[in-house]
Enzyme design. Structure first.
Site, PDB file in Angstrom:
ATOM      1  N   ARG A  90     -13.183  -0.389   0.800  1.00 50.56           N
ATOM      2  CA  ARG A  90     -12.695  -0.142   2.157  1.00 50.56           C
ATOM      3  C   ARG A  90     -13.748   0.471   2.817  1.00 50.56           C
ATOM      4  O   ARG A  90     -13.854   0.495   4.034  1.00 50.56           O
ATOM      5  CB  ARG A  90     -11.343   0.545   2.144  1.00 50.56           C
ATOM      6  N   ASP A 150       0.386   2.555  -0.759  1.00 50.62           N
ATOM      7  CA  ASP A 150       0.115   2.487  -1.880  1.00 50.62           C
ATOM      8  C   ASP A 150       1.149   3.333  -2.785  1.00 50.62           C
ATOM      9  O   ASP A 150       1.490   2.992  -4.107  1.00 50.62           O
ATOM     10  CB  ASP A 150      -1.429   3.571  -2.005  1.00 50.62           C
ATOM     11  N   ARG A 153       3.502   0.825  -3.594  1.00 57.64           N
ATOM     12  CA  ARG A 153       3.049  -0.123  -4.989  1.00 57.64           C
ATOM     13  C   ARG A 153       3.345   0.718  -6.108  1.00 57.64           C
ATOM     14  O   ARG A 153       3.682   0.021  -7.042  1.00 57.64           O
ATOM     15  CB  ARG A 153       1.370  -0.455  -4.668  1.00 57.64           C
ATOM     16  N   HIS A 177      -6.759   6.420   1.070  1.00 61.81           N
ATOM     17  CA  HIS A 177      -6.157   5.081   0.918  1.00 61.81           C
ATOM     18  C   HIS A 177      -7.395   4.324   0.718  1.00 61.81           C
ATOM     19  O   HIS A 177      -8.130   3.640   1.309  1.00 61.81           O
ATOM     20  CB  HIS A 177      -5.550   4.494   2.268  1.00 61.81           C
TER      21      HIS A 177
HETATM   22  N1  LIG Z   1      -4.353   0.783   5.844  1.00 59.50           N
HETATM   23  C1  LIG Z   1      -3.870  -0.513   5.158  1.00 59.50           C
HETATM   24  O1  LIG Z   1      -2.840  -0.106   4.276  1.00 59.50           O
HETATM   25  C2  LIG Z   1      -4.387  -1.727   5.505  1.00 59.50           C
HETATM   26  C3  LIG Z   1      -3.775  -2.730   4.714  1.00 59.50           C
HETATM   27  C4  LIG Z   1      -4.340  -4.099   5.146  1.00 59.50           C
HETATM   28  C5  LIG Z   1      -5.485  -4.198   6.015  1.00 59.50           C
HETATM   29  N2  LIG Z   1      -5.955  -3.254   6.632  1.00 59.50           N
HETATM   30  C6  LIG Z   1      -6.907  -3.210   7.294  1.00 59.50           C
HETATM   31  O2  LIG Z   1      -6.464  -3.586   8.682  1.00 59.50           O
HETATM   32  C7  LIG Z   1      -7.768  -4.182   9.409  1.00 59.50           C
HETATM   33  C8  LIG Z   1      -7.174  -5.620   9.983  1.00 59.50           C
HETATM   34  O3  LIG Z   1      -7.120  -6.322   8.828  1.00 59.50           O
HETATM   35  P1  LIG Z   1      -6.630  -8.068   9.031  1.00 59.50           P
HETATM   36  O4  LIG Z   1      -6.561  -8.595   7.787  1.00 59.50           O
HETATM   37  O5  LIG Z   1      -5.423  -8.132  10.182  1.00 59.50           O
HETATM   38  O6  LIG Z   1      -8.074  -8.640   9.995  1.00 59.50           O
HETATM   39  P2  LIG Z   1      -8.182  -9.725  10.935  1.00 59.50           P
HETATM   40  O7  LIG Z   1      -9.666 -10.129  10.867  1.00 59.50           O
HETATM   41  O8  LIG Z   1      -7.094 -10.868  10.473  1.00 59.50           O
HETATM   42  O9  LIG Z   1      -7.762  -9.270  12.230  1.00 59.50           O
HETATM   43  C9  LIG Z   1      -8.566  -8.290  12.913  1.00 59.50           C
HETATM   44  C10 LIG Z   1      -8.417  -8.589  14.423  1.00 59.50           C
HETATM   45  O10 LIG Z   1      -8.909  -7.543  15.233  1.00 59.50           O
HETATM   46  C11 LIG Z   1      -9.419  -8.079  16.462  1.00 59.50           C
HETATM   47  N3  LIG Z   1     -10.352  -7.185  16.798  1.00 59.50           N
HETATM   48  C12 LIG Z   1     -11.721  -6.886  16.223  1.00 59.50           C
HETATM   49  N4  LIG Z   1     -12.137  -5.783  17.215  1.00 59.50           N
HETATM   50  C13 LIG Z   1     -11.373  -5.655  18.114  1.00 59.50           C
HETATM   51  C14 LIG Z   1     -11.289  -4.413  19.463  1.00 59.50           C
HETATM   52  N5  LIG Z   1     -12.428  -3.860  19.630  1.00 59.50           N
HETATM   53  N6  LIG Z   1     -10.249  -4.643  20.166  1.00 59.50           N
HETATM   54  C15 LIG Z   1      -9.375  -5.352  19.622  1.00 59.50           C
HETATM   55  N7  LIG Z   1      -9.358  -6.332  18.973  1.00 59.50           N
HETATM   56  C16 LIG Z   1     -10.100  -6.418  18.110  1.00 59.50           C
HETATM   57  C17 LIG Z   1     -10.057  -9.419  15.925  1.00 59.50           C
HETATM   58  O11 LIG Z   1     -10.568 -10.407  16.858  1.00 59.50           O
HETATM   59  C18 LIG Z   1      -9.074  -9.982  14.946  1.00 59.50           C
HETATM   60  O12 LIG Z   1      -8.163 -10.620  15.344  1.00 59.50           O
HETATM   61  C19 LIG Z   1      -8.780  -4.323   8.583  1.00 59.50           C
HETATM   62  O13 LIG Z   1      -9.592  -3.219   8.698  1.00 59.50           O
HETATM   63  C20 LIG Z   1      -8.098  -4.278   7.046  1.00 59.50           C
HETATM   64  O14 LIG Z   1      -9.033  -3.575   6.195  1.00 59.50           O
HETATM   65  C21 LIG Z   1      -5.519  -1.720   6.320  1.00 59.50           C
END
Ligand SMILES: NC(=O)c1ccc[n+]([C@@H]2O[C@H](COP(=O)([O-])OP(=O)(O)OC[C@H]3O[C@@H](n4cnc5c(N)ncnc54)[C@H](O)[C@@H]3O)[C@@H](O)[C@H]2O)c1
Length: 315
Positions: A90, A150, A153, A177
């Site tokens: 991450r 987490d 999980r 995280h």
């Molecule tokens: N915190 C958690 O528990 C957790 C869990 C899963 C994923 N995540 C994180 O969430 C994020 C998203 O994951 P995902 O699988 O949905 O990715 P994804 O690629 O499917 O979606 C990301 C979206 O963000 C959009 N985007 C990018 N820059 C942007 C901006 N400046 N303004 C508006 N939209 C924008 C993209 O067009 C895309 O549709 C990642 O950083 C991932 O690591 C966090």
């Protein structure tokens, strides 16, 4: 159950953002959901798909558009940005997503000045810290979903081992995280009993080696899911929906969200997950729960690791 008139804005309509919207819609956490994504075509498609479910859910409307679609939102969930690719940690995402947060958050607060900002984008703790610094808001108003996922999980694995329902396990993962997170076994309980006494008869105690194996499995979980299907979305979306509910319902629910630590067990100036009281204005109290010595050392290592990534990016 829909509470009053309330609006949840979601930035990013990717796997996580769209599923957060779906979870919020099914649980009826707000009357209005609004999506924004730089990929307008994808956002429009998700909004349309969600709208076709309105007949079956208590939510009144799902809209999408430019950032102004989020005007007046009570909570804004930030899921936009780069995601982990197989093998990436991450923290590897930090530079891209910190830059995104710094650009986005001030513009976001122009259209939704009263919003509680909930960061999901990884690395969640570093991005939460960057968002907080660029927001200029009281620390409690910007939080990260942190280790709510987490912890869930961990509870699932302990529940399976001990033969009880998941919500009957009270246990937290705290800290980053991510890879340096800390499973807090010292405070873990089932029915008020320490875990050592909770293994079903004839299965042996939940000894140190087994606890370590379970904690490792929690850390590895996201990597395994990403290897199998490219990203994780269901459980994180449900975790986020619960945090949003705690805010909109002013529930004062205790959740391990990522928040700015200011002297928590002597840890300062870093966002990490610790048990927090979450209500209408975000984090209203940070609980300094007792920890075993090795757990506290783990929290300090986690703080150092997250802080050094933030500092390397100038936040
Ligand atoms: N915190 C958690 O528990 C957790 C869990 C899963 C994923 N995540 C994180 O969430 C994020 C998203 O994951 P995902 O699988 O949905 O990715 P994804 O690629 O499917 O979606 C990301 C979206 O963000 C959009 N985007 C990018 N820059 C942007 C901006 N400046 N303004 C508006 N939209 C924008 C993209 O067009 C895309 O549709 C990642 O950083 C991932 O690591 C966090």
């Amino acid at each position: 159950v829909v509470r009053g008139s309330s609006k949840v804005g979601i930035v990013g309509a990717g796997s996580v953002g769209a599923t957060v919207a779906y979870a919020c819609q099914v649980r009826g956490v707000a009357t209005e959901l609004a999506l924004y994504d730089v990929d307008e075509r994808k956002m429009r498609a998700e909004v349309l798909d969600l709208n076709h479910g309105l007949q079956f859910t208590p939510v009144a409307s799902v809209v999408g558009g430019g950032l102004e679609a989020l005007a007046g939102a009570d909570v804004v969930v930030v899921t936009a940005g780069a995601k982990q690719h197989p093998g990436q940690s991450r923290l590897d995402l930090a530079a891209t997503n910190v830059a995104m947060a710094r650009d986005l958050v001030p513009r976001l607060l122009e259209v939704a000045p009263d919003a509680v900002v909930l960061v999901v984008t990884n690395p969640c703790d570093v991005v939460t810290y960057a968002a907080l610094r660029s927001a200029g808001l009281p620390p409690g108003r910007v939080l990260g979903s942190g280790t709510v996922l987490d912890s869930s999980r961990l509870r699932y694995l302990v529940a399976q081992r001990c033969g009880v329902a998941v919500p009957s396990v009270h246990a937290y993962v705290l800290g980053e995280h991510g890879d340096s997170e800390v499973a807090v076994w010292s405070g873990a309980r089932i029915g008020g009993q320490p875990l050592e006494r909770c293994a079903p008869p004839g299965t042996g105690p939940l000894d140190r080696a087994e606890r370590e194996r379970i904690a490792e499995e929690v850390v590895r979980a996201a990597y395994d899911i990403i290897a199998g299907k490219g990203a994780t979305w269901y459980a994180v979306a449900l975790a986020v929906a619960q945090i949003v509910e705690a805010v909109l319902g002013d529930e004062n629910r205790v959740l391990p969200v990522s928040t700015l630590l200011q002297g928590w067990h002597g840890i300062d100036d870093v966002c990490l997950s610790v048990p927090c009281v979450v209500g209408r204005s975000g984090v209203t109290r940070v609980l300094e729960v007792p920890l075993a010595e090795d757990e506290l050392a783990g929290m300090r290592r986690s703080a150092d690791s997250v802080r050094s990534v933030a500092r390397s990016l100038g936040v």
